[in-house]
Design a protein around this motif. Structure first.
Motif, mmCIF file in Angstrom:
data_model
loop_
_atom_site.group_PDB
_atom_site.id
_atom_site.type_symbol
_atom_site.label_atom_id
_atom_site.label_comp_id
_atom_site.label_asym_id
_atom_site.label_seq_id
_atom_site.Cartn_x
_atom_site.Cartn_y
_atom_site.Cartn_z
ATOM 1 N N PRO A 99 -41.501 -25.836 -113.769
ATOM 2 C CA PRO A 99 -42.606 -26.752 -114.077
ATOM 3 C C PRO A 99 -42.368 -28.155 -113.502
ATOM 4 N N ILE A 100 -43.442 -28.782 -113.076
ATOM 5 C CA ILE A 100 -43.367 -30.115 -112.456
ATOM 6 C C ILE A 100 -42.704 -31.125 -113.382
ATOM 7 N N GLU A 101 -42.972 -31.009 -114.671
ATOM 8 C CA GLU A 101 -42.364 -31.945 -115.619
ATOM 9 C C GLU A 101 -40.841 -31.832 -115.620
ATOM 10 N N LYS A 102 -40.337 -30.610 -115.477
ATOM 11 C CA LYS A 102 -38.888 -30.402 -115.421
ATOM 12 C C LYS A 102 -38.320 -30.946 -114.104
ATOM 13 N N ILE A 103 -39.070 -30.742 -113.015
ATOM 14 C CA ILE A 103 -38.628 -31.249 -111.722
ATOM 15 C C ILE A 103 -38.538 -32.776 -111.765
ATOM 16 N N ASP A 104 -39.522 -33.399 -112.408
ATOM 17 C CA ASP A 104 -39.516 -34.853 -112.587
ATOM 18 C C ASP A 104 -38.267 -35.274 -113.358
ATOM 19 N N GLU A 105 -37.974 -34.542 -114.389
ATOM 20 C CA GLU A 105 -36.815 -34.847 -115.227
ATOM 21 C C GLU A 105 -35.507 -34.670 -114.447
ATOM 22 N N LYS A 132 -37.487 -26.773 -103.385
ATOM 23 C CA LYS A 132 -36.811 -25.547 -103.819
ATOM 24 C C LYS A 132 -37.171 -25.214 -105.260
ATOM 25 N N LEU A 133 -37.218 -26.234 -106.109
ATOM 26 C CA LEU A 133 -37.549 -26.003 -107.518
ATOM 27 C C LEU A 133 -38.999 -25.531 -107.672
ATOM 28 N N ILE A 134 -39.890 -26.077 -106.875
ATOM 29 C CA ILE A 134 -41.298 -25.636 -106.905
ATOM 30 C C ILE A 134 -41.370 -24.174 -106.478
ATOM 31 N N SER A 135 -40.598 -23.811 -105.464
ATOM 32 C CA SER A 135 -40.654 -22.441 -104.939
ATOM 33 C C SER A 135 -40.180 -21.403 -105.949
ATOM 34 N N ILE A 136 -39.378 -21.809 -106.925
ATOM 35 C CA ILE A 136 -38.948 -20.857 -107.963
ATOM 36 C C ILE A 136 -39.699 -21.086 -109.282
ATOM 37 N N ASN A 137 -40.850 -21.736 -109.153
ATOM 38 C CA ASN A 137 -41.794 -21.907 -110.269
ATOM 39 C C ASN A 137 -41.258 -22.707 -111.455
#
Length: 77
Positions: A59-65, A52-57
């Protein structure tokens, strides 16, 4: 049961032991299956959030966090 001779009693007790062993085995398998299902459900939930987070653009670093998933795992999604 009190009318059983010693051989019949031994056979009866052996059949009870087999029945109890089978029941115990079946219960263990059932519980393992339930646990596996719960774990798979948790893993699926854990994947839904980064997708879901990827789909709303985001950043991968934030998703990791946010999720605690390694960047390599997120990139595979």
């Amino acid at each position: 049961m009190s009318n059983l001779n010693p051989d019949e009693m031994a056979a009866y007790e052996a059949s009870l032991k087999i029945a109890r062993d089978n029941y115990s085995h079946d219960e263990t398998i059932r519980k393992e299956g339930e646990l596996k299902g719960k774990l798979e459900g948790k893993l699926e939930e854990k994947r839904e959030t980064p997708i879901k987070l990827i789909s709303i653009n985001i950043p991968i670093e934030k998703i990791d966090e946010i999720t605690g998933l390694p960047i390599e795992e997120i990139e595979k999604l």
